[in-house]
Write an enzyme that holds these catalytic residues in place. Structure first.
Site, PDB file in Angstrom:
ATOM      1  N   HIS A  64       0.822  -1.203   0.000  1.00  0.00           N
ATOM      2  CA  HIS A  64       0.000   0.000   0.000  1.00  0.00           C
ATOM      3  C   HIS A  64       0.855   1.250   0.000  1.00  0.00           C
ATOM      4  O   HIS A  64       2.045   1.204   0.277  1.00  0.00           O
ATOM      5  CB  HIS A  64      -0.979   0.012   1.179  1.00  0.00           C
ATOM      6  CG  HIS A  64      -0.355  -0.006   2.538  1.00  0.00           C
ATOM      7  ND1 HIS A  64       0.176   1.111   3.138  1.00  0.00           N
ATOM      8  CD2 HIS A  64      -0.196  -1.021   3.418  1.00  0.00           C
ATOM      9  CE1 HIS A  64       0.635   0.795   4.333  1.00  0.00           C
ATOM     10  NE2 HIS A  64       0.424  -0.513   4.521  1.00  0.00           N
ATOM     11  N   CYS A  78       2.709  -5.220   6.479  1.00  0.00           N
ATOM     12  CA  CYS A  78       2.507  -4.798   5.085  1.00  0.00           C
ATOM     13  C   CYS A  78       3.797  -4.228   4.500  1.00  0.00           C
ATOM     14  O   CYS A  78       4.757  -3.982   5.210  1.00  0.00           O
ATOM     15  CB  CYS A  78       1.424  -3.727   5.018  1.00  0.00           C
ATOM     16  SG  CYS A  78      -0.200  -4.355   5.481  1.00  0.00           S
TER      17      CYS A  78
END
Length: 93
Positions: free
Chosen positions: A36, A52
């Site tokens: 992201h 992440c």
């Protein structure tokens, strides 16, 4: 949107930046782990997320346009080339 704090996508407060590409790690169906963007570009390269991979918003935006839903990914901690890893995984000859 950012589920943890119910922040909509596109909101400047959203820590996920402009795009999310989720992947099914540990049976999470792409809802927990992903690549992201970020609203804090200075945090890229540091352990500041819950597993992440953070990228600059322009980078994730370009990648987002190229990755098809259902694409297979490999996440590795390697010093070998992409070609060597792909060959070992049987993706290329």
């Amino acid at each position: 949107y950012y589920r943890k704090k119910n922040i909509p996508g596109g909101d400047a407060r959203n820590p996920l930046g402009s795009r999310w590409i989720g992947f099914d790690a540990l049976g999470t169906a792409g809802r927990t782990y992903g690549l992201h963007g970020t609203n804090r570009p200075g945090s890229i390269g540091y352990s500041a997320s819950a597993g992440c991979i953070r990228l600059a918003n322009p980078t994730i935006e370009r990648l987002y346009e190229k990755v098809d839903i259902g694409s297979k990914i490999f996440i590795v901690n390697e010093h070998r080339s992409f070609q060597a890893i792909a060959k070992e995984a049987g993706l290329i000859n």
